[in-house]
Motif scaffolding. Sequence first.
Motif, PDB file in Angstrom:
ATOM      1  N   LYS A  17       9.069   8.276  -5.679  1.00  0.00           N
ATOM      2  CA  LYS A  17       8.391   7.148  -6.337  1.00  0.00           C
ATOM      3  C   LYS A  17       8.574   5.865  -5.522  1.00  0.00           C
ATOM      4  O   LYS A  17       7.610   5.134  -5.289  1.00  0.00           O
ATOM      5  CB  LYS A  17       8.962   6.967  -7.750  1.00  0.00           C
ATOM      6  CG  LYS A  17       8.441   5.779  -8.483  1.00  0.00           C
ATOM      7  CD  LYS A  17       9.193   5.596  -9.801  1.00  0.00           C
ATOM      8  CE  LYS A  17       8.948   4.220 -10.353  1.00  0.00           C
ATOM      9  NZ  LYS A  17       9.895   3.836 -11.375  1.00  0.00           N
ATOM     10  N   GLU A  18       9.808   5.594  -5.094  1.00  0.00           N
ATOM     11  CA  GLU A  18      10.083   4.376  -4.326  1.00  0.00           C
ATOM     12  C   GLU A  18       9.418   4.435  -2.943  1.00  0.00           C
ATOM     13  O   GLU A  18       8.877   3.436  -2.468  1.00  0.00           O
ATOM     14  CB  GLU A  18      11.593   4.167  -4.176  1.00  0.00           C
ATOM     15  CG  GLU A  18      12.325   3.938  -5.481  1.00  0.00           C
ATOM     16  CD  GLU A  18      11.974   2.638  -6.186  1.00  0.00           C
ATOM     17  OE1 GLU A  18      11.511   1.692  -5.524  1.00  0.00           O
ATOM     18  OE2 GLU A  18      12.142   2.581  -7.410  1.00  0.00           O
ATOM     19  N   GLY A  19       9.437   5.593  -2.309  1.00  0.00           N
ATOM     20  CA  GLY A  19       8.780   5.751  -1.021  1.00  0.00           C
ATOM     21  C   GLY A  19       7.283   5.532  -1.117  1.00  0.00           C
ATOM     22  O   GLY A  19       6.682   4.851  -0.279  1.00  0.00           O
ATOM     23  N   ARG A  53       2.442   2.143  -0.509  1.00  0.00           N
ATOM     24  CA  ARG A  53       1.318   1.447  -1.151  1.00  0.00           C
ATOM     25  C   ARG A  53       1.298  -0.018  -0.703  1.00  0.00           C
ATOM     26  O   ARG A  53       0.243  -0.593  -0.455  1.00  0.00           O
ATOM     27  CB  ARG A  53       1.437   1.535  -2.673  1.00  0.00           C
ATOM     28  CG  ARG A  53       0.212   1.031  -3.411  1.00  0.00           C
ATOM     29  CD  ARG A  53       0.404   1.022  -4.916  1.00  0.00           C
ATOM     30  NE  ARG A  53       1.366   0.037  -5.367  1.00  0.00           N
ATOM     31  CZ  ARG A  53       1.162  -1.284  -5.409  1.00  0.00           C
ATOM     32  NH1 ARG A  53       0.028  -1.785  -4.970  1.00  0.00           N
ATOM     33  NH2 ARG A  53       2.087  -2.094  -5.855  1.00  0.00           N
ATOM     34  N   HIS A  54       2.482  -0.589  -0.550  1.00  0.00           N
ATOM     35  CA  HIS A  54       2.582  -1.994  -0.152  1.00  0.00           C
ATOM     36  C   HIS A  54       2.207  -2.188   1.326  1.00  0.00           C
ATOM     37  O   HIS A  54       1.508  -3.143   1.661  1.00  0.00           O
ATOM     38  CB  HIS A  54       4.006  -2.492  -0.407  1.00  0.00           C
ATOM     39  CG  HIS A  54       4.200  -3.940  -0.109  1.00  0.00           C
ATOM     40  ND1 HIS A  54       3.723  -4.930  -0.929  1.00  0.00           N
ATOM     41  CD2 HIS A  54       4.801  -4.566   0.939  1.00  0.00           C
ATOM     42  CE1 HIS A  54       4.026  -6.103  -0.413  1.00  0.00           C
ATOM     43  NE2 HIS A  54       4.686  -5.907   0.725  1.00  0.00           N
ATOM     44  N   TYR A  55       2.672  -1.314   2.211  1.00  0.00           N
ATOM     45  CA  TYR A  55       2.457  -1.474   3.647  1.00  0.00           C
ATOM     46  C   TYR A  55       1.327  -0.626   4.209  1.00  0.00           C
ATOM     47  O   TYR A  55       0.864  -0.869   5.317  1.00  0.00           O
ATOM     48  CB  TYR A  55       3.737  -1.117   4.424  1.00  0.00           C
ATOM     49  CG  TYR A  55       4.722  -2.250   4.464  1.00  0.00           C
ATOM     50  CD1 TYR A  55       4.518  -3.333   5.308  1.00  0.00           C
ATOM     51  CD2 TYR A  55       5.845  -2.235   3.664  1.00  0.00           C
ATOM     52  CE1 TYR A  55       5.415  -4.377   5.358  1.00  0.00           C
ATOM     53  CE2 TYR A  55       6.751  -3.281   3.700  1.00  0.00           C
ATOM     54  CZ  TYR A  55       6.521  -4.345   4.543  1.00  0.00           C
ATOM     55  OH  TYR A  55       7.411  -5.380   4.578  1.00  0.00           O
ATOM     56  N   ARG A  71      19.902  -0.557  -1.014  1.00  0.00           N
ATOM     57  CA  ARG A  71      19.591   0.574  -1.880  1.00  0.00           C
ATOM     58  C   ARG A  71      18.245   1.177  -1.492  1.00  0.00           C
ATOM     59  O   ARG A  71      17.516   0.641  -0.684  1.00  0.00           O
ATOM     60  CB  ARG A  71      19.574   0.130  -3.343  1.00  0.00           C
ATOM     61  CG  ARG A  71      20.830  -0.610  -3.768  1.00  0.00           C
ATOM     62  CD  ARG A  71      22.060   0.223  -3.570  1.00  0.00           C
ATOM     63  NE  ARG A  71      23.251  -0.518  -3.980  1.00  0.00           N
ATOM     64  CZ  ARG A  71      24.444  -0.285  -3.543  1.00  0.00           C
ATOM     65  NH1 ARG A  71      24.666   0.645  -2.649  1.00  0.00           N
ATOM     66  NH2 ARG A  71      25.466  -0.985  -3.962  1.00  0.00           N
ATOM     67  N   GLY A  72      17.902   2.267  -2.141  1.00  0.00           N
ATOM     68  CA  GLY A  72      16.667   2.978  -1.836  1.00  0.00           C
ATOM     69  C   GLY A  72      15.479   2.477  -2.630  1.00  0.00           C
ATOM     70  O   GLY A  72      14.597   3.247  -2.974  1.00  0.00           O
ATOM     71  N   ASN A  83      13.222  -2.737  -0.207  1.00  0.00           N
ATOM     72  CA  ASN A  83      14.153  -2.643   0.917  1.00  0.00           C
ATOM     73  C   ASN A  83      13.674  -1.636   1.971  1.00  0.00           C
ATOM     74  O   ASN A  83      14.430  -1.280   2.852  1.00  0.00           O
ATOM     75  CB  ASN A  83      15.547  -2.251   0.406  1.00  0.00           C
ATOM     76  CG  ASN A  83      16.603  -2.355   1.470  1.00  0.00           C
ATOM     77  OD1 ASN A  83      16.586  -3.253   2.295  1.00  0.00           O
ATOM     78  ND2 ASN A  83      17.523  -1.409   1.478  1.00  0.00           N
ATOM     79  N   LEU A  84      12.445  -1.195   1.878  1.00  0.00           N
ATOM     80  CA  LEU A  84      11.925  -0.172   2.789  1.00  0.00           C
ATOM     81  C   LEU A  84      10.717  -0.691   3.553  1.00  0.00           C
ATOM     82  O   LEU A  84       9.927  -1.476   3.030  1.00  0.00           O
ATOM     83  CB  LEU A  84      11.517   1.079   1.999  1.00  0.00           C
ATOM     84  CG  LEU A  84      12.607   1.754   1.184  1.00  0.00           C
ATOM     85  CD1 LEU A  84      11.996   2.828   0.299  1.00  0.00           C
ATOM     86  CD2 LEU A  84      13.659   2.347   2.093  1.00  0.00           C
ATOM     87  N   VAL A  85      10.585  -0.218   4.782  1.00  0.00           N
ATOM     88  CA  VAL A  85       9.398  -0.499   5.584  1.00  0.00           C
ATOM     89  C   VAL A  85       9.110   0.743   6.429  1.00  0.00           C
ATOM     90  O   VAL A  85      10.028   1.328   6.998  1.00  0.00           O
ATOM     91  CB  VAL A  85       9.577  -1.772   6.458  1.00  0.00           C
ATOM     92  CG1 VAL A  85      10.694  -1.618   7.449  1.00  0.00           C
ATOM     93  CG2 VAL A  85       8.290  -2.148   7.159  1.00  0.00           C
TER      94      VAL A  85
END
Length: 174
Positions: A58-60, A65-67, A94-95, A99-101
Motif C-alpha cells: 500500500k505504501e509503495g 502514485r505520487h512520483y 519508516r516505510g 519517506n520513499l522515492v
Amino acid sequence: MLNEFNPVPKPVKVDKKLKPYMKQRPRKKKKPKKNTNVTMYHNRKIPHWKQRGEVSRKEGNEALRHYGECCAVCGNPDFQLHHIVHKGYGIGGRGKWRNLVPLCLFHHTGEKGVHTIVAFDQYWKELHAKKFGPHFFKDQWDLWMGGLISSPTEKLFERFMQGEEERLTNIGGN
C-alpha cells in the motif's frame, strides 16, 4: 560345520552430528528466549523498528502514485524504492510513502547515487521536508510517542500529516 549361519549384527544408531569417535553427549535443555523485540510505551506494544521500516504494498503504491512508476530523476522504468531517511537502528526512517522515492539503480546505489553522494541524499531530505513537513519520515508510533497525536492510529496519523502539508502550502503560498 563350516556353513554355520552367522547373522550380521544390526548397526548401532549413531547421532549424525557426532563423529564415530566422539562420545554420546547428553542434550542440554534450551533456555527460552526472551522476546527483546517488544517495546512497551504507556502499556502498549510498539512494533520493532525493523518491521516499521519495511515498505508495505500500500505504501509503495502510494509513493509510485505520487512520483509515477519510474525513476524520479531520469524516468527509467526499472527502479527501486529508496528510503530518504534511512531505516537504520531504531531511529531511522519508516516505510511510509512520504519517506520513499523511486530511483533507478544508477541514482540509488550507482556512482552518482544517493548512497554515494551526500549532497544528492541531502537534496531529497530537504525536498521532502519542504513538501511534507519535518516529520515526513515518521510513522504513527513516532508521532504518538512524541506527543503529536493522541493515539497511534492510521487515521490520526494521516490527518496530522495532511495538516502539516496544508500548513506548508499556506506558508509557501503567502
